[in-house]
Scaffold this motif. Structure first.
Motif, PDB file in Angstrom:
ATOM      1  N   CYS B  71    -118.738  58.997  66.465  1.00 41.66           N
ATOM      2  CA  CYS B  71    -117.299  59.025  66.149  1.00 41.66           C
ATOM      3  C   CYS B  71    -116.494  59.042  67.437  1.00 41.66           C
ATOM      4  CB  CYS B  71    -116.960  60.291  65.372  1.00 41.66           C
ATOM      5  SG  CYS B  71    -117.492  60.262  63.676  1.00 41.66           S
ATOM      6  N   LYS B  72    -115.382  58.326  67.426  1.00 41.55           N
ATOM      7  CA  LYS B  72    -114.543  58.299  68.617  1.00 41.55           C
ATOM      8  C   LYS B  72    -113.717  59.579  68.706  1.00 41.55           C
ATOM      9  CE  LYS B  72    -114.080  53.520  69.954  1.00 41.55           C
ATOM     10  NZ  LYS B  72    -115.012  52.803  69.069  1.00 41.55           N
ATOM     11  N   LEU B  73    -113.779  60.182  69.878  1.00 35.00           N
ATOM     12  CA  LEU B  73    -113.075  61.446  70.088  1.00 35.00           C
ATOM     13  C   LEU B  73    -111.583  61.316  69.790  1.00 35.00           C
ATOM     14  CD1 LEU B  73    -112.819  64.343  71.060  1.00 35.00           C
ATOM     15  CD2 LEU B  73    -113.105  63.537  73.412  1.00 35.00           C
ATOM     16  N   LYS B  74    -110.964  60.220  70.234  1.00 31.00           N
ATOM     17  CA  LYS B  74    -109.518  60.049  70.023  1.00 31.00           C
ATOM     18  C   LYS B  74    -109.170  60.020  68.540  1.00 31.00           C
ATOM     19  CE  LYS B  74    -107.326  58.753  74.059  1.00 31.00           C
ATOM     20  NZ  LYS B  74    -106.710  57.798  74.976  1.00 31.00           N
ATOM     21  N   GLU B  75    -110.019  59.327  67.766  1.00 34.32           N
ATOM     22  CA  GLU B  75    -109.752  59.237  66.326  1.00 34.32           C
ATOM     23  C   GLU B  75    -109.916  60.600  65.661  1.00 34.32           C
ATOM     24  OE1 GLU B  75    -112.205  56.052  64.851  1.00 34.32           O
ATOM     25  OE2 GLU B  75    -111.230  54.575  66.166  1.00 34.32           O
ATOM     26  N   VAL B  76    -110.928  61.348  66.114  1.00 32.47           N
ATOM     27  CA  VAL B  76    -111.146  62.671  65.540  1.00 32.47           C
ATOM     28  C   VAL B  76    -109.980  63.592  65.901  1.00 32.47           C
ATOM     29  CG1 VAL B  76    -112.659  64.693  65.500  1.00 32.47           C
ATOM     30  CG2 VAL B  76    -113.657  62.391  65.556  1.00 32.47           C
ATOM     31  N   GLU B  77    -109.527  63.497  67.139  1.00 34.85           N
ATOM     32  CA  GLU B  77    -108.373  64.313  67.548  1.00 34.85           C
ATOM     33  C   GLU B  77    -107.155  64.007  66.685  1.00 34.85           C
ATOM     34  OE1 GLU B  77    -108.659  65.542  72.208  1.00 34.85           O
ATOM     35  OE2 GLU B  77    -107.992  63.514  71.798  1.00 34.85           O
ATOM     36  N   ALA B  78    -106.958  62.715  66.386  1.00 30.89           N
ATOM     37  CA  ALA B  78    -105.811  62.320  65.557  1.00 30.89           C
ATOM     38  C   ALA B  78    -105.955  62.861  64.138  1.00 30.89           C
ATOM     39  CB  ALA B  78    -105.683  60.792  65.547  1.00 30.89           C
ATOM     40  N   LEU B  79    -107.176  62.794  63.616  1.00 33.37           N
ATOM     41  CA  LEU B  79    -107.424  63.310  62.264  1.00 33.37           C
ATOM     42  C   LEU B  79    -107.156  64.814  62.200  1.00 33.37           C
ATOM     43  CD1 LEU B  79    -108.627  63.120  59.370  1.00 33.37           C
ATOM     44  CD2 LEU B  79    -110.865  63.497  60.403  1.00 33.37           C
ATOM     45  N   LEU B  80    -107.637  65.523  63.206  1.00 35.98           N
ATOM     46  CA  LEU B  80    -107.418  66.973  63.229  1.00 35.98           C
ATOM     47  C   LEU B  80    -105.928  67.274  63.328  1.00 35.98           C
ATOM     48  CD1 LEU B  80    -110.301  68.135  65.647  1.00 35.98           C
ATOM     49  CD2 LEU B  80    -110.235  68.364  63.169  1.00 35.98           C
ATOM     50  N   ALA B  81    -105.229  66.504  64.166  1.00 33.75           N
ATOM     51  CA  ALA B  81    -103.793  66.736  64.358  1.00 33.75           C
ATOM     52  C   ALA B  81    -103.021  66.541  63.058  1.00 33.75           C
ATOM     53  CB  ALA B  81    -103.257  65.811  65.456  1.00 33.75           C
ATOM     54  N   GLN B  82    -103.461  65.558  62.260  1.00 32.78           N
ATOM     55  CA  GLN B  82    -102.798  65.337  60.956  1.00 32.78           C
ATOM     56  C   GLN B  82    -102.877  66.580  60.084  1.00 32.78           C
ATOM     57  OE1 GLN B  82    -104.720  62.043  59.004  1.00 32.78           O
ATOM     58  NE2 GLN B  82    -104.196  60.665  60.692  1.00 32.78           N
ATOM     59  N   ASN B  83    -103.930  67.357  60.300  1.00 30.96           N
ATOM     60  CA  ASN B  83    -104.124  68.578  59.520  1.00 30.96           C
ATOM     61  C   ASN B  83    -103.718  69.825  60.300  1.00 30.96           C
ATOM     62  OD1 ASN B  83    -105.611  67.760  56.881  1.00 30.96           O
ATOM     63  ND2 ASN B  83    -106.513  66.508  58.513  1.00 30.96           N
ATOM     64  N   ARG B  84    -102.921  69.609  61.350  1.00 34.68           N
ATOM     65  CA  ARG B  84    -102.452  70.704  62.215  1.00 34.68           C
ATOM     66  C   ARG B  84    -103.614  71.547  62.749  1.00 34.68           C
ATOM     67  NH1 ARG B  84     -99.150  73.839  58.518  1.00 34.68           N
ATOM     68  NH2 ARG B  84     -98.732  75.244  60.258  1.00 34.68           N
ATOM     69  N   GLN B  85    -104.711  70.832  63.098  1.00 33.32           N
ATOM     70  CA  GLN B  85    -105.841  71.506  63.723  1.00 33.32           C
ATOM     71  C   GLN B  85    -106.225  70.770  65.005  1.00 33.32           C
ATOM     72  OE1 GLN B  85    -108.812  71.894  60.565  1.00 33.32           O
ATOM     73  NE2 GLN B  85    -107.824  73.785  59.879  1.00 33.32           N
ATOM     74  N   MET B  86    -107.127  71.372  65.777  1.00 32.77           N
ATOM     75  CA  MET B  86    -107.531  70.776  67.055  1.00 32.77           C
ATOM     76  C   MET B  86    -108.865  71.371  67.510  1.00 32.77           C
ATOM     77  SD  MET B  86    -104.996  72.937  69.607  1.00 32.77           S
ATOM     78  CE  MET B  86    -105.789  72.461  71.130  1.00 32.77           C
ATOM     79  N   PHE B  87    -109.472  70.751  68.526  1.00 31.53           N
ATOM     80  CA  PHE B  87    -110.614  71.360  69.194  1.00 31.53           C
ATOM     81  C   PHE B  87    -110.065  72.378  70.189  1.00 31.53           C
ATOM     82  CE2 PHE B  87    -113.028  67.201  68.438  1.00 31.53           C
ATOM     83  CZ  PHE B  87    -113.812  67.743  67.419  1.00 31.53           C
ATOM     84  N   GLY B  88    -110.520  73.617  70.076  1.00 23.89           N
ATOM     85  CA  GLY B  88    -109.995  74.688  70.922  1.00 23.89           C
ATOM     86  C   GLY B  88    -110.275  74.504  72.396  1.00 23.89           C
ATOM     87  N   PHE B  89    -111.293  73.722  72.722  1.00 21.16           N
ATOM     88  CA  PHE B  89    -111.678  73.552  74.129  1.00 21.16           C
ATOM     89  C   PHE B  89    -110.961  72.374  74.774  1.00 21.16           C
ATOM     90  CE2 PHE B  89    -114.338  70.387  72.218  1.00 21.16           C
ATOM     91  CZ  PHE B  89    -114.818  70.987  71.066  1.00 21.16           C
ATOM     92  N   GLU B  90    -110.101  71.694  74.039  1.00 24.32           N
ATOM     93  CA  GLU B  90    -109.290  70.577  74.566  1.00 24.32           C
ATOM     94  C   GLU B  90    -110.093  69.599  75.437  1.00 24.32           C
ATOM     95  OE1 GLU B  90    -104.696  71.744  74.981  1.00 24.32           O
ATOM     96  OE2 GLU B  90    -105.951  72.898  76.317  1.00 24.32           O
ATOM     97  N   PRO B  91    -111.057  68.913  74.848  1.00 22.75           N
ATOM     98  CA  PRO B  91    -111.937  68.057  75.646  1.00 22.75           C
ATOM     99  C   PRO B  91    -111.209  66.839  76.206  1.00 22.75           C
ATOM    100  CG  PRO B  91    -112.237  67.605  73.319  1.00 22.75           C
ATOM    101  CD  PRO B  91    -111.308  68.781  73.402  1.00 22.75           C
ATOM    102  N   PRO B  92    -111.531  66.452  77.436  1.00 17.98           N
ATOM    103  CA  PRO B  92    -110.963  65.215  77.963  1.00 17.98           C
ATOM    104  C   PRO B  92    -111.625  64.006  77.304  1.00 17.98           C
ATOM    105  CG  PRO B  92    -112.542  66.117  79.529  1.00 17.98           C
ATOM    106  CD  PRO B  92    -112.429  67.108  78.405  1.00 17.98           C
ATOM    107  N   CYS B  93    -110.879  62.931  77.155  1.00 19.26           N
ATOM    108  CA  CYS B  93    -111.457  61.690  76.612  1.00 19.26           C
ATOM    109  C   CYS B  93    -111.922  60.789  77.757  1.00 19.26           C
ATOM    110  CB  CYS B  93    -110.424  60.934  75.781  1.00 19.26           C
ATOM    111  SG  CYS B  93    -109.896  61.799  74.306  1.00 19.26           S
ATOM    112  N   PHE B  94    -111.091  60.610  78.778  1.00 17.35           N
ATOM    113  CA  PHE B  94    -111.343  59.689  79.894  1.00 17.35           C
ATOM    114  C   PHE B  94    -111.530  58.253  79.435  1.00 17.35           C
ATOM    115  CE2 PHE B  94    -113.604  63.381  82.321  1.00 17.35           C
ATOM    116  CZ  PHE B  94    -112.383  63.936  82.641  1.00 17.35           C
ATOM    117  N   GLY B  95    -111.003  57.903  78.281  1.00 16.49           N
ATOM    118  CA  GLY B  95    -111.147  56.516  77.831  1.00 16.49           C
ATOM    119  C   GLY B  95    -111.017  56.430  76.331  1.00 16.49           C
ATOM    120  N   GLU B  96    -110.664  55.255  75.865  1.00 11.78           N
ATOM    121  CA  GLU B  96    -110.443  55.033  74.427  1.00 11.78           C
ATOM    122  C   GLU B  96    -111.721  55.210  73.625  1.00 11.78           C
ATOM    123  OE1 GLU B  96    -107.480  54.496  72.903  1.00 11.78           O
ATOM    124  OE2 GLU B  96    -106.666  54.876  74.906  1.00 11.78           O
ATOM    125  N   ASP B  97    -112.862  54.911  74.254  1.00 10.61           N
ATOM    126  CA  ASP B  97    -114.113  54.843  73.494  1.00 10.61           C
ATOM    127  C   ASP B  97    -114.941  56.114  73.535  1.00 10.61           C
ATOM    128  OD1 ASP B  97    -113.547  52.236  72.758  1.00 10.61           O
ATOM    129  OD2 ASP B  97    -114.411  51.433  74.611  1.00 10.61           O
TER     130      ASP B  97
END
Lengths: 487, 355
Positions: B71-97
């Motif tokens: 799964c792409k991290l950016k897409e997962v971050e967007a999905l979580l954000a839609q539900n007002r949630q996030m990864f607590g460790f705020e991982p860097p993406c360093f790229g779209e993929d």
């Protein structure tokens, strides 16, 4: 094992340990025969009580040379038999290593020896406005070394994490007597992260001789609200609804009707005895935050079908609300000659299905079950009521317990949330893990302890052990530490 | 929320691994390739596992998401954000993929790590393929679980050397109601370090810190009431900081041709660089250093203070990226590697020789 062998070994250990650190008299050994799971008893060859790390290393070197099984022991409060002695081995008690070595306010950490009691840490740093967050119910007695071995939890895990999340560094004596360190005070390490392997390893990977714990600022304010429900499903859904609001409570506990009645009869916490379920929800933080959130939680509970909500008006009432929950185990012990405690954990959304399943199993086996539940983190403690004096009832109870754990696994959960596997749930490990997964556990163990002298026979079953199913049972409501809270 | 899954990729990968193991081959596991710089370069057959994607389970009220590793991290971050949630460790993406598997394997975390926890702290379970081509599952989807050794968390930061991560369950946190960044002038690194660590005994809702070029920045997150009250107590001046740029290491500081080193230290440790070209995060625990340094000498000093040094980017050839381990510890970790991957086929030498 002959008395001669015991005497010979005692002589070897006394070469480097003070005389009173080597216990070899059967009358004195008796005190170490069991831990909090008293149904299992075994007399060890010797009990050793080292005073420092160097002595632990010497002990381990000799045990390694002699291939002697070593069972580490903290305060002996394990509920799963983690510290049950080995008949042909020694018990290595860390009780004498009980000094707080250093408290560092600036880095919010404390360096302590393994025999320090969990609560003693918080007491020692309270004047600086700090505390150690994990609070297993036995916290006045249990030791930090034991907490590390079991990855102990408590009622505040949802917000503050387990032992693993609150440990910064460990010093460990390996099976060969060599000292190694896992130091994560700097928050990032290169190479493999061995901390999660060591924490919760039930004494099978090394003997912890020093622990650096993380300290947190004491929350300025804590308040509790109780929700009263006429169905457990509605109560369970309300927990989900609170979390959906973006609130992480410090603790959320649920009790079902049999547990409510038992607790009310015992401590008179003014619980609603007609209710099917109650939720006790605690919020902590700054005054402003707590006031705003508690208001929101009350609204959520009302919207979720609570027939009543009660806000503890002061600290005395907050403690009263908690008293019933904290007395649930002994309260059940009063109404039944014996009870058997399960420690399964499930995804919260499976609560209704699992409780319905437990009810059906309870009827099928003809044994009543009371449920208390760390609802925030899905940790269910069904208490099976039985009488060991009735022929075959213990066996029936164990069979029911095993069925309940299988139900937890079936719903995506686990056989133990916080009590550990020990000897108690070794049979269920065969259900939760495949042969190849268990082989991986054994292979990891052998990386640390090729001779397999550390706590043999616990936690990870061999194929041969996979038929065994055992369980915690309490006779006449008496636990080995009756003064300790159990929740 | 559940996607329809195709399990055939799992079988294909397993067959491929068995074949490689039988032929004495080696594999480089590739996800999105965004963090490929992180670790020693290896020459092995690249296997792209990014196609193994899909959301297996996400129910926001459980605070847990279970994902296939591709799964792409950016897409997962967007999905979580839609539900007002996030990864607590705020991982860097360093790229779209960037993929979830790569996020877990590298264990890299962002600004919130010092207060919310590391990736390891949030991982609840994994499904992986070991070096024998076996599918193994450890941990689960529940927050409390003490059955068996905690193998799932061992995968975090192991850089794929123990197996191919197929699926992972991760705890998520709610997005804070509000956020506020305040700034202060602190001329030296030591001034910043003393100041921020001195705040630790008070329950302020701090979720990020940064010091660079004489200026400290502090992010507060929480309820409106909690944040505004803390801000009034803390003083300083309100400031605009794009913490996403910090998380992605896109600040001007990182835009350099010079060697970049990452120094991890117990947060209250005094400054040992006395360099202008420093950027300090995580309440003092993570200190980025830009420019030529004597890596060996600094490693010794940093280790003496309980820390480590990663030769993160653009160091000279032959400088090991990761901080060397004591001999006995390296031996133990090599044994652990062998227990998962006896033929040493996965990312050989990515972390250390033999690891």
């Amino acid at each position: 094992m002959s008395q001669t062998r015991r005497q010979q070994l005692a002589v070897r250990f006394r070469e480097f340990l003070p005389a009173d650190s080597v216990i070899d008299q059967p009358t004195s050994l008796a005190a170490y025969e069991c831990d909090g799971l008293s149904a299992y008893r075994e007399q060890p060859l010797l009990v050793l009580l080292p005073q420092d790390t160097a002595q632990v290393q010497q002990i381990m070197r000799l045990c390694h040379e002699q291939r002697l099984p070593v069972v580490g022991r903290g305060a002996g409060t394990s509920l799963s038999g983690g510290a049950l002695p080995h008949a042909e081995g020694v018990v290595l008690s860390l009780a004498k290593m009980n000094r707080i070595l250093q408290v560092d306010e600036l880095s919010r950490s404390a360096v302590v020896e393994p025999g320090v009691r969990n609560l003693a840490i918080s007491e020692a740093v309270q004047s600086k406005g700090l505390y150690y967050a994990p609070d297993p119910s036995s916290q006045i007695a249990c030791s930090i070394g034991g907490n590390v071995a079991e990855n102990a939890g408590g009622v505040h895990c949802l917000k503050y994490g387990l032992t693993l999340h609150n440990i910064l560094a460990l010093k460990v004596v390996g099976a060969d007597g060599e000292l190694f360190e896992i130091d994560q005070r700097c928050l990032h390490i290169d190479g493999y992260d061995l901390m999660p392997l060591l924490v919760g390893s039930e004494g099978m990977l090394g003997i912890v001789v020093e622990v650096t714990v993380k300290l947190l600022p004491i929350p300025r304010c804590a308040r509790v609200v109780m929700g009263v429900f006429d169905s457990v499903e509605a109560a369970g859904d309300s927990v989900a609804a609170i979390i959906a609001e973006g609130i992480i409570p410090a603790g959320v506990e649920m009790m079902d009707n049999p547990a409510i009645r038992a607790a009310e009869d015992f401590v008179h916490a003014n619980y609603p005895v007609e209710a099917e379920a109650i939720l006790i929800c605690e919020l902590d933080g700054t005054e402003e935050e707590v006031v705003a959130q508690i208001d929101l939680v009350e609204q959520v509970l009302n919207k979720g079908g609570a027939v009543e909500t009660r806000l503890a008006k002061d600290e005395a009432e907050r403690l009263l609300f908690w008293s019933g929950r904290k007395a649930a185990f002994p309260a059940v012990g009063r109404i039944s000659p014996d009870y058997y405690c399960i420690d399964g954990t499930i995804p919260r959304k499976a609560l209704a299905a699992v409780l319905t399943g437990v009810r059906e199993l309870s009827e099928q086996f003809g044994l009543p079950v009371a449920n208390v539940f760390h609802a925030g983190d899905g940790n269910l403690h069904p208490l099976i009521l039985y009488d060991a004096n009735n022929e075959g009832e213990l066996e029936k109870t164990e069979a029911l317990g095993s069925k309940i754990l299988q139900l937890c696994i079936h719903h995506g959960g686990t056989i133990t949330g916080e009590h550990g596997v020990g000897v108690e749930k070794i049979g269920e490990m065969c259900i939760q893990f495949s042969d190849s997964e268990r082989n991986q556990f054994h292979a990891l163990r052998e990386c640390f302890d090729p001779l397999k002298i550390l706590n043999p026979g616990k936690a990870i079953p061999t194929l041969a052990r996979c038929a065994e199913h055992n369980a915690m049972h309490v006779h006449d409501g008496k636990l080995p530490f009756p003064e300790l809270e159990r929740f | 929320m559940t996607d329809i899954l195709d399990v055939s990729i799992e079988d294909e990968l397993s067959t491929q691994i068995r074949a490689v193991a039988a032929n004495g081959g080696e594999i480089e596991i590739i996800g999105g390739g965004s963090k490929r710089f992180y670790g020693e370069a290896i020459e092995a057959l690249p296997i792209d596992v990014s196609g193994h994607s899909g959301i297996i389970d996400y129910d926001p009220a459980e605070l847990v998401i279970t994902l296939r590793a591709g799964c792409k991290l950016k897409e997962v971050e967007a999905l979580l954000a839609q539900n007002r949630q996030m990864f607590g460790f705020e991982p860097p993406c360093f790229g779209e993929d960037a993929t979830i598997g790569g996020m877990v394997a590298t264990g890299l975390a962002g600004p919130r790590r010092a207060w919310a926890g590391s990736i390891r702290d949030f991982v609840l379970g994994v499904k992986l393929l070991d070096g024998r081509g076996q599918v193994l599952q450890f941990g689960g989807r529940v927050i409390k679980n003490v059955a068996g050794f905690d193998v799932s968390r061992l995968m975090v930061g192991a850089l794929g050397t123990l197996g191919i991560i197929l699926e992972v369950s991760i705890r998520v946190i709610p997005v804070s109601e509000t956020e506020l960044t305040i700034g202060y002038e602190h001329a030296s690194a030591d001034e910043h370090i003393r100041w921020i660590n001195g705040l630790g005994c008070e329950p302020f809702p701090i979720t990020a810190s940064l010091w660079h070029d004489g200026r400290s920045q502090l992010r507060l997150s929480g309820s409106e009431q909690g944040v505004s009250q803390a801000a009034s107590q803390l003083g300083g001046d309100a400031t605009e900081t794009d913490w996403r740029q910090v998380k992605e290491q896109r600040l001007e500081f990182f835009d350099t041709e010079l060697p970049l080193s990452r120094i991890s230290l117990p947060p209250a440790s005094p400054d040992m660089l006395a360099l202008d070209s420093q950027l300090i995060e995580w309440g003092g625990a993570r200190r980025w250093c830009r420019g030529e340094i004597d890596v060996d000498a600094l490693r010794e000093r940093v280790a003496g203070a309980g820390g480590n040094l990663c030769a993160y980017r653009r160091h000279a050839d032959g400088v090991p990226m990761f901080h060397p381990l004591p001999a006995a510890m390296l031996k133990l970790q090599r044994n652990i590697k062998s227990s998962f991957d006896p033929a040493a086929i996965f990312n050989p030498g990515r972390i250390y020789p033999g690891l």
